[in-house]
Write an enzyme that holds these catalytic residues in place. Sequence first.
Site, PDB file in Angstrom:
ATOM      1  N   LYS A 156       0.740  -4.628   5.668  1.00 39.86           N
ATOM      2  CA  LYS A 156       0.931  -6.075   5.722  1.00 39.86           C
ATOM      3  C   LYS A 156       0.371  -6.708   6.988  1.00 39.86           C
ATOM      4  O   LYS A 156      -0.104  -7.844   6.976  1.00 39.86           O
ATOM      5  CB  LYS A 156       2.424  -6.388   5.568  1.00 39.86           C
ATOM      6  CG  LYS A 156       2.971  -6.057   4.189  1.00 39.86           C
ATOM      7  CD  LYS A 156       4.438  -6.415   4.095  1.00 39.86           C
ATOM      8  CE  LYS A 156       4.956  -6.260   2.663  1.00 39.86           C
ATOM      9  NZ  LYS A 156       4.793  -4.933   2.127  1.00 39.86           N
ATOM     10  N   GLU A 202       8.630 -11.601  10.429  1.00 33.55           N
ATOM     11  CA  GLU A 202       8.169 -12.924   9.998  1.00 33.55           C
ATOM     12  C   GLU A 202       9.266 -13.952  10.229  1.00 33.55           C
ATOM     13  O   GLU A 202      10.460 -13.628  10.202  1.00 33.55           O
ATOM     14  CB  GLU A 202       7.852 -12.926   8.494  1.00 33.55           C
ATOM     15  CG  GLU A 202       6.623 -12.162   8.099  1.00 33.55           C
ATOM     16  CD  GLU A 202       6.388 -12.245   6.596  1.00 33.55           C
ATOM     17  OE1 GLU A 202       7.279 -12.736   5.881  1.00 33.55           O
ATOM     18  OE2 GLU A 202       5.320 -11.812   6.158  1.00 33.55           O
ATOM     19  N   HIS A 204      16.299  -9.654  -2.273  1.00 30.52           N
ATOM     20  CA  HIS A 204      14.828  -9.573  -2.279  1.00 30.52           C
ATOM     21  C   HIS A 204      14.275  -8.881  -3.526  1.00 30.52           C
ATOM     22  O   HIS A 204      13.080  -8.600  -3.590  1.00 30.52           O
ATOM     23  CB  HIS A 204      14.306  -8.872  -1.017  1.00 30.52           C
ATOM     24  CG  HIS A 204      14.794  -9.490   0.259  1.00 30.52           C
ATOM     25  ND1 HIS A 204      14.422 -10.757   0.651  1.00 30.52           N
ATOM     26  CD2 HIS A 204      15.637  -9.028   1.217  1.00 30.52           C
ATOM     27  CE1 HIS A 204      15.009 -11.039   1.804  1.00 30.52           C
ATOM     28  NE2 HIS A 204      15.749 -10.017   2.166  1.00 30.52           N
ATOM     29  N   ARG A 263      -2.050  -4.110  -7.720  1.00 24.70           N
ATOM     30  CA  ARG A 263      -1.676  -3.440  -8.967  1.00 24.70           C
ATOM     31  C   ARG A 263      -1.234  -4.505  -9.963  1.00 24.70           C
ATOM     32  O   ARG A 263      -1.161  -5.695  -9.629  1.00 24.70           O
ATOM     33  CB  ARG A 263      -0.510  -2.481  -8.714  1.00 24.70           C
ATOM     34  CG  ARG A 263       0.688  -3.157  -8.013  1.00 24.70           C
ATOM     35  CD  ARG A 263       1.885  -2.265  -7.914  1.00 24.70           C
ATOM     36  NE  ARG A 263       2.886  -2.755  -6.988  1.00 24.70           N
ATOM     37  CZ  ARG A 263       3.767  -3.703  -7.234  1.00 24.70           C
ATOM     38  NH1 ARG A 263       3.743  -4.324  -8.410  1.00 24.70           N
ATOM     39  NH2 ARG A 263       4.661  -4.078  -6.331  1.00 24.70           N
TER      40      ARG A 263
END
Length: 643
Positions: free
Chosen positions: A116, A200, A235, A297
């Site tokens: 990431k 983040e 999440h 994917r």
Amino acid sequence: MIQSLLIANRGEIACRIIRTARDMGIRTVAVYSDADAKALHVREADEAVHIGPSPARDSYLVGEKIIAAARQTGAEAIHPGYGFLSENADFAEAVIAAGLTWVGPRPDSIRAMGLKDAAKERMIAAGVPVTPGYLGESQDPAHLRAEADKIGYPVLIKAVAGGGGKGMRRVDAAGDFADALASCQREAAASFGDDRVLIEKYILSPRHIEVQVFGDTHGNVVHLFERDCSLQRRHQKVIEEAPAPGMDPDTRAAICAAAVRAARAVDYVGAGTIEFIADASEGLRADRIWFMEMNTRLQVEHPVTEEITGQDLVEWQLRVASGEKLPLRQDELSIQGWAMEARLYAEDPAKGFLPSIGALEIFRPHRGVRLETGVYEGAEISPFYDPMIAKIVVHEESRDAACEALARACAATDIYPVKTNAPFLWRALDDADFRAGRIDTGFIAARGAALLPPAEPTEDMVRQAAAAILVQEYYGEPTMLAFWDGDLLSAPQPNPLRGALGFRLNAPANRKVAVNVEGKLHHAELPVDWRSAEVVGEPVSGGVAINDDGLSFLASLPRAAVSAAGAASDGAILAPMPGRVTAVEVAAGDAVTKGQRLVTLEAMKMEHGLTAPFDGIVGELPVAQGSQVSEGTLLVKVEKTEG
């Protein structure tokens, strides 16, 4: 065109790929572990190869075994599905090196977007807006804590190699950072073999918007519009829809153009998803949507995109992998109607969403919807894999109609004895704010217990149970009772949905009936004075299974009292399900306080913290980190402190 295909996956996605491959005339090969020997994907494939023990690390995650199975069966190509090895660039390279076709993006693209931190740097260079945060190399806890302090709380700790909601923790205060970091790193190491994290800024009114992209080997890249995946629990996506509610044409054009730029930046081939986080405090706006990550994917929620575009994305994957151009140009794609998908999980909402395992004595999903599943009635839900057992998908002309159709389908889902989140889904879909499109990723958490099914059966449920069990005992037949304005309708008559019979129950007015519901004694009064209600009971081992708005429970005539095993009132903390101990946070002789975490158990890819029931001293501690335990195993014994 590919002629034979090995699916390096299991469950519903393996069945989904097999279905399209069969329609295209492609021979299919399944792989399976010990636990999946009788699985639906094994039955559906033209050929199946055993690849090892039940744990994924010994079977579905062993690339060498999968490539060997392809060679053994003469398969030309390997489709990884999603999860497992689908975003493993080393595996993709090994497939290609073995002379096989990899149905997915190039290994370099997987690497570029798989980490990431590096992905965000590449997106910045490509002019794609990204969320503020820390992407540096240092993994020192003190340094990470200092970066989080600079960003400002709340922050989100995310595994660098993460995905699917794993390896992710929200931290609201500096004092909570260390524990959250340690837990996130443990889960990341267990799930991805990489414990590195990034940080983040946590958006307080976030919407999760993602764009389906597709590229081919001829330089073409298109998008297939957006999906909204904001309804999440811890999440993990729960309900997805397409298009996104409140998305205006200008914002759609901006976000989809950014997604195409992101895909081109890594020379992308095949199906991929660009995920964005949107600050929806003032509605969806192009200047408040930031890149989060790319999933290289096919996504779990791809059916909603298929429904609104009329395209088969697995077919697109197979054609692109065979060297063909994309089937359509961008100007040939359009949105038709509204689609929604609900993920049906084997878990018990009334018990903190603990995974539920066992044989499916009853598996009767609602008819008339698209169902993506890898199980069947009689199949076994094991503790080794993700708890999702099906996806319920609807496509209607409008969002209101889609909400109604999906809510109806979830409420009519009839499963026993495995517990599912069907009643939870029904309540979420019936929520007035959800119906109005007022959603964000905190929607479920904000409603708390309001979305949970009752922990104890209601009076109406007990009446259903009493009526059904009496008919079963009297007649010894499958039971279908229909109440209308207080009268029990007589038959016998066939029930086309369940093949059951209806009966007239003659009971004196105000008759008290004793009945066991889920092992507890209740009393009901018959006849039942209901308005337009249907009661359905079906014989199962131990009594009659009742379904009410997606909630299944067992009814039986009173027998010997049932005791609740594993209660912690005596200080004995027992494993609530089979799993692996990932952390032991105390030692024998330690003083502990009520609510203090003692051990952490991992089951079905989720962590479950077990805490002290009262202040005391740790007495017995028979397990260690890494121990594999069965349900009911003693994990730790806490002895009460005098006074």
